[in-house]
Enzyme design. Sequence first.
Site, short mmCIF file in Angstrom:
data_model
loop_
_atom_site.label_atom_id
_atom_site.label_comp_id
_atom_site.label_asym_id
_atom_site.label_seq_id
_atom_site.Cartn_x
_atom_site.Cartn_y
_atom_site.Cartn_z
NE ARG A 5 -59.40 2.43 2.04
CZ ARG A 5 -59.30 2.46 3.38
NH1 ARG A 5 -58.90 3.52 4.00
NH2 ARG A 5 -59.62 1.39 4.07
CE LYS A 18 -55.53 0.61 6.07
NZ LYS A 18 -56.30 -0.66 5.94
#
Length: 209
Positions: free
Chosen positions: A103, A28
């Site tokens: 998240r 990422k």
Amino acid sequence: MFYYLCFLQNTAIMMLNLILFGPPGSGKGTQSQLIIERYSLIHISTGDLLRNEIKAGTPLGQEAEKFIHKGQLVPDEVVIGMLGSVLETHPQAKGFIFDGFPRTAAQSEALDKLLELKGTTITKVLSLEVPEEELVRRLLERGKTSGRTDDANENVIRARIVEYHNKTTPVADHYAKVGKFKKVKGDGTIEDTFALLCHEIDPLVGVTA
Ligand code: B4P
């Protein structure tokens, strides 16, 4: 008033807001650097923001460190508050790339609300798919030089992957339900993965192959 509303609506439509999704070590942070150069987006990495707070020794950083050190997620209220403040510092952004956020399900709901307040929304979620053993290999490799305590110990790395499966996977369902979730193969080279991501992003900004 009518023209002003049209202007606001067009501004919202023109923003490109991407979430780069995937387990720890999936690439990422690495891919975000390449994406911001090509598409001129503002990069928001909650991991980097938290590490800056830890380095500066702020109360937020001291709180975050307790969790990061053990491979656990930092509590939602800490991360959501921090993200809200950062979004406010970029009123002119043409778009954002969210790296490592959201998240949890609570974080994705909070992000939707924060973007709604700005008159915009998430355009697409791109999920980097990498086998677990490759994730562990990459993070241990980075741990040799990064100085990151959460990369130095295999047990902590595996705890982060467990946190991802338990708490972060529901975020994928949240965006899949509205047709915004796309898996991208992330176990090739950095260049291979970037090409696959561009293949998804180019049509969103009007670039044809
Ligand atoms: P993050 O900083 O987000 O870090 P990460 O997910 O572990 O990895 P990252 O995405 O940066 O690394 P990359 O794969 O690019 O999070 C750290 C911690 O902060 C979390 O565990 C949590 O405690 C806390 N946190 C952060 N955000 C939070 C939130 N929203 N809520 C709660 N807690 C939060 O790269 C990894 C390595 O692989 C690099 O060395 C890279 O060079 C290498 N690599 C990348 N692509 C590769 C490829 N294609 N081939 C080979 N190697 C590659």
